[in-house]
Design a protein around this motif. Structure first.
Motif, PDB file in Angstrom:
ATOM      1  N   ILE A  13      -6.373   2.191   5.743  1.00 35.21           N
ATOM      2  CA  ILE A  13      -5.397   1.332   5.662  1.00 35.21           C
ATOM      3  C   ILE A  13      -4.635   1.962   6.832  1.00 35.21           C
ATOM      4  N   LEU A  14      -4.697   4.039   6.720  1.00 39.25           N
ATOM      5  CA  LEU A  14      -3.575   3.967   7.876  1.00 39.25           C
ATOM      6  C   LEU A  14      -4.324   3.852   9.653  1.00 39.25           C
ATOM      7  N   ILE A  15      -5.513   3.709   9.403  1.00 39.01           N
ATOM      8  CA  ILE A  15      -6.492   3.441  10.476  1.00 39.01           C
ATOM      9  C   ILE A  15      -6.825   1.726  10.687  1.00 39.01           C
ATOM     10  N   LEU A  16      -7.075   1.296  10.138  1.00 35.65           N
ATOM     11  CA  LEU A  16      -6.461   0.135  10.455  1.00 35.65           C
ATOM     12  C   LEU A  16      -5.254  -0.657  10.720  1.00 35.65           C
ATOM     13  N   ASP A  17      -3.983  -0.366   9.800  1.00 32.11           N
ATOM     14  CA  ASP A  17      -2.926  -0.281  10.570  1.00 32.11           C
ATOM     15  C   ASP A  17      -2.534   0.165  12.180  1.00 32.11           C
ATOM     16  N   TRP A  18      -3.321   0.571  12.360  1.00 32.82           N
ATOM     17  CA  TRP A  18      -2.946   1.382  13.768  1.00 32.82           C
ATOM     18  C   TRP A  18      -3.659   1.076  14.628  1.00 32.82           C
ATOM     19  N   PHE A  52       0.398  -0.597   0.076  1.00 30.40           N
ATOM     20  CA  PHE A  52      -0.251   0.146   0.310  1.00 30.40           C
ATOM     21  C   PHE A  52       0.843   0.790   0.353  1.00 30.40           C
ATOM     22  N   GLY A  53       1.918   1.425   0.537  1.00 28.16           N
ATOM     23  CA  GLY A  53       2.838   2.141   0.333  1.00 28.16           C
ATOM     24  C   GLY A  53       3.288   2.492  -0.806  1.00 28.16           C
ATOM     25  N   ALA A  54       3.575   1.743  -1.732  1.00 32.42           N
ATOM     26  CA  ALA A  54       4.134   1.802  -2.880  1.00 32.42           C
ATOM     27  C   ALA A  54       3.206   2.448  -3.846  1.00 32.42           C
ATOM     28  N   VAL A  55       1.274   1.671  -3.239  1.00 39.71           N
ATOM     29  CA  VAL A  55      -0.029   2.022  -4.295  1.00 39.71           C
ATOM     30  C   VAL A  55      -0.286   3.905  -4.132  1.00 39.71           C
ATOM     31  N   GLY A  56       0.121   3.941  -2.419  1.00 49.14           N
ATOM     32  CA  GLY A  56       0.594   5.713  -2.763  1.00 49.14           C
ATOM     33  C   GLY A  56       1.316   6.438  -2.933  1.00 49.14           C
ATOM     34  N   LEU A  57       2.407   5.866  -3.187  1.00 39.89           N
ATOM     35  CA  LEU A  57       3.571   6.490  -3.717  1.00 39.89           C
ATOM     36  C   LEU A  57       3.391   7.194  -5.481  1.00 39.89           C
ATOM     37  N   LEU A  58       2.733   5.601  -5.938  1.00 37.81           N
ATOM     38  CA  LEU A  58       2.182   5.721  -7.361  1.00 37.81           C
ATOM     39  C   LEU A  58       1.342   6.533  -7.431  1.00 37.81           C
ATOM     40  N   LEU A  68      -0.328  16.444   0.365  1.00 36.69           N
ATOM     41  CA  LEU A  68       0.962  16.495   2.467  1.00 36.69           C
ATOM     42  C   LEU A  68       0.394  15.432   3.519  1.00 36.69           C
ATOM     43  N   SER A  69      -0.694  15.497   3.232  1.00 31.57           N
ATOM     44  CA  SER A  69      -0.912  13.613   4.276  1.00 31.57           C
ATOM     45  C   SER A  69      -0.693  12.341   3.632  1.00 31.57           C
ATOM     46  N   ASN A  70      -1.016  12.322   1.890  1.00 30.85           N
ATOM     47  CA  ASN A  70      -0.111  11.248   1.895  1.00 30.85           C
ATOM     48  C   ASN A  70       1.200  10.862   1.827  1.00 30.85           C
ATOM     49  N   VAL A  71       1.880  12.306   1.525  1.00 25.60           N
ATOM     50  CA  VAL A  71       2.895  11.869   1.560  1.00 25.60           C
ATOM     51  C   VAL A  71       3.640  11.513   2.622  1.00 25.60           C
ATOM     52  N   MET A  87      -8.036  15.182  -9.117  1.00 26.85           N
ATOM     53  CA  MET A  87      -6.470  14.434  -9.615  1.00 26.85           C
ATOM     54  C   MET A  87      -6.151  13.215 -10.210  1.00 26.85           C
ATOM     55  N   GLN A  88      -6.583  14.148 -11.601  1.00 28.39           N
ATOM     56  CA  GLN A  88      -6.025  13.217 -12.501  1.00 28.39           C
ATOM     57  C   GLN A  88      -6.678  11.444 -12.453  1.00 28.39           C
ATOM     58  N   GLY A  89      -8.081  11.377 -12.203  1.00 24.46           N
ATOM     59  CA  GLY A  89      -8.055   9.739 -12.988  1.00 24.46           C
ATOM     60  C   GLY A  89      -8.751   9.814 -11.114  1.00 24.46           C
ATOM     61  N   GLN A  90     -10.128   8.585 -11.206  1.00 18.44           N
ATOM     62  CA  GLN A  90     -10.333   7.827 -10.150  1.00 18.44           C
ATOM     63  C   GLN A  90      -9.739   7.549  -9.153  1.00 18.44           C
ATOM     64  N   TRP A  91      -8.982   6.348 -10.156  1.00 17.40           N
ATOM     65  CA  TRP A  91      -8.054   5.896  -9.376  1.00 17.40           C
ATOM     66  C   TRP A  91      -7.703   6.291  -8.206  1.00 17.40           C
ATOM     67  N   THR A  92      -6.631   7.436  -8.878  1.00 16.86           N
ATOM     68  CA  THR A  92      -5.895   7.947  -7.978  1.00 16.86           C
ATOM     69  C   THR A  92      -7.198   9.433  -6.596  1.00 16.86           C
ATOM     70  N   ASN A  93      -7.628   8.928  -7.232  1.00 19.39           N
ATOM     71  CA  ASN A  93      -8.149   9.802  -6.576  1.00 19.39           C
ATOM     72  C   ASN A  93      -9.209   9.158  -4.597  1.00 19.39           C
ATOM     73  N   ASN A  94      -9.130   8.089  -5.626  1.00 19.30           N
ATOM     74  CA  ASN A  94      -9.640   7.234  -4.547  1.00 19.30           C
ATOM     75  C   ASN A  94      -8.371   6.557  -3.488  1.00 19.30           C
ATOM     76  N   VAL A  95      -6.759   5.707  -3.966  1.00 18.39           N
ATOM     77  CA  VAL A  95      -6.198   5.656  -3.075  1.00 18.39           C
ATOM     78  C   VAL A  95      -5.727   6.867  -2.467  1.00 18.39           C
ATOM     79  N   MET A  96      -5.776   8.477  -2.460  1.00 17.88           N
ATOM     80  CA  MET A  96      -5.508   9.028  -1.521  1.00 17.88           C
ATOM     81  C   MET A  96      -6.603   9.590  -0.487  1.00 17.88           C
TER      82      MET A  96
END
Length: 225
Positions: A119-124, A22-28, A52-55, A103-112
């Motif tokens: 994912i962050l709250i589940l990991d926490w 998921f870190g790699a997907v977020g970076l992409l 900023l929060s996604n970085v 966000m230049q596309g629905q998939w990037t919008n959904n990811v961010m």
């Protein structure tokens, strides 16, 4: 007699692998947007709280996958970033879902805005801190959204650009903007407390109620003899 036994606890390799994925997907997603935007204004791109929060989220996920740090400073940072991603997800769902946020596309919008906040709250919760974080400390996580809001309000008139409608005084006036931001800050404080509480619940589930962090990063448990 009661002895104290130190038991090191490590994140399961499967969960660390998921952090890496998921870190790699977020970076992409973060890279995808500027690569598919002509004449990108980099200052405006990094002027979005979402970006900023996604970085920060990508840093937390990748560092958690590779090194899995357990010290108090890292867990405080991780908790703060979890709060910022929860804020990103909630604000988007409540205030921005019907607005083009570039966000230049629905998939990037959904990811961010949807996937990484979840994912962050589940990991926490699944991989909670080894130590107890007080609500007073957790509330300090709100400093970053406050600084971001002040920066945006100061920069906005200079460049004639605001990243979000609810922080744009040109359309609603400074009084309404100020009232709205005060309400948001109160909501953000409550989110800080809620995220911290979720981590404590996760800690009880994973480590037991009578555990707390040792200076070496293990988990102490009392043993009766």
């Amino acid at each position: 007699m009661t002895d104290v036994v130190s038991t090191p606890v490590h994140t399961h390799p499967v969960l660390r692998f998921l952090r890496l994925v998921f870190g790699a997907v977020g970076l992409l997603a973060l890279v995808w947007v500027p690569l598919h935007t002509e004449d990108l204004d980099w200052f405006n791109y990094f002027g979005y709280f979402t970006v900023l929060s996604n970085v920060l989220a990508v840093i937390v996920l990748l560092a958690g996958a590779v090194a899995d740090p357990q010290d108090r400073g890292w867990q405080m940072f991780r908790g703060a970033v979890t709060v910022y991603m929860v804020i990103t997800g909630i604000v988007y769902a409540v205030l921005l879902a019907s607005i083009d946020v570039g966000m230049q596309g629905q998939w990037t919008n959904n990811v961010m805005h949807r996937v990484l906040p979840l994912i962050l709250i589940l990991d926490w919760v699944v991989n909670p801190p080894r130590m107890r974080i007080s609500d007073a400390r957790a509330v300090t996580w709100v400093w970053f959204p406050i600084v971001y809001g002040v920066y945006t309000l100061v920069r906005g008139p200079i460049v004639d650009w605001y990243p979000y409608p609810f922080i744009d005084p040109r359309t609603q006036g400074y009084l309404n903007t100020a009232i709205g931001l005060v309400v948001l800050v109160i909501a953000f404080v409550l989110i800080c407390v809620a995220v911290n509480a979720a981590g404590r619940l996760g800690g009880r589930w994973r480590y037991g109620e009578d555990t707390h962090e040792t200076p070496r990063g293990g988990v102490e448990r009392e043993v009766e003899e």
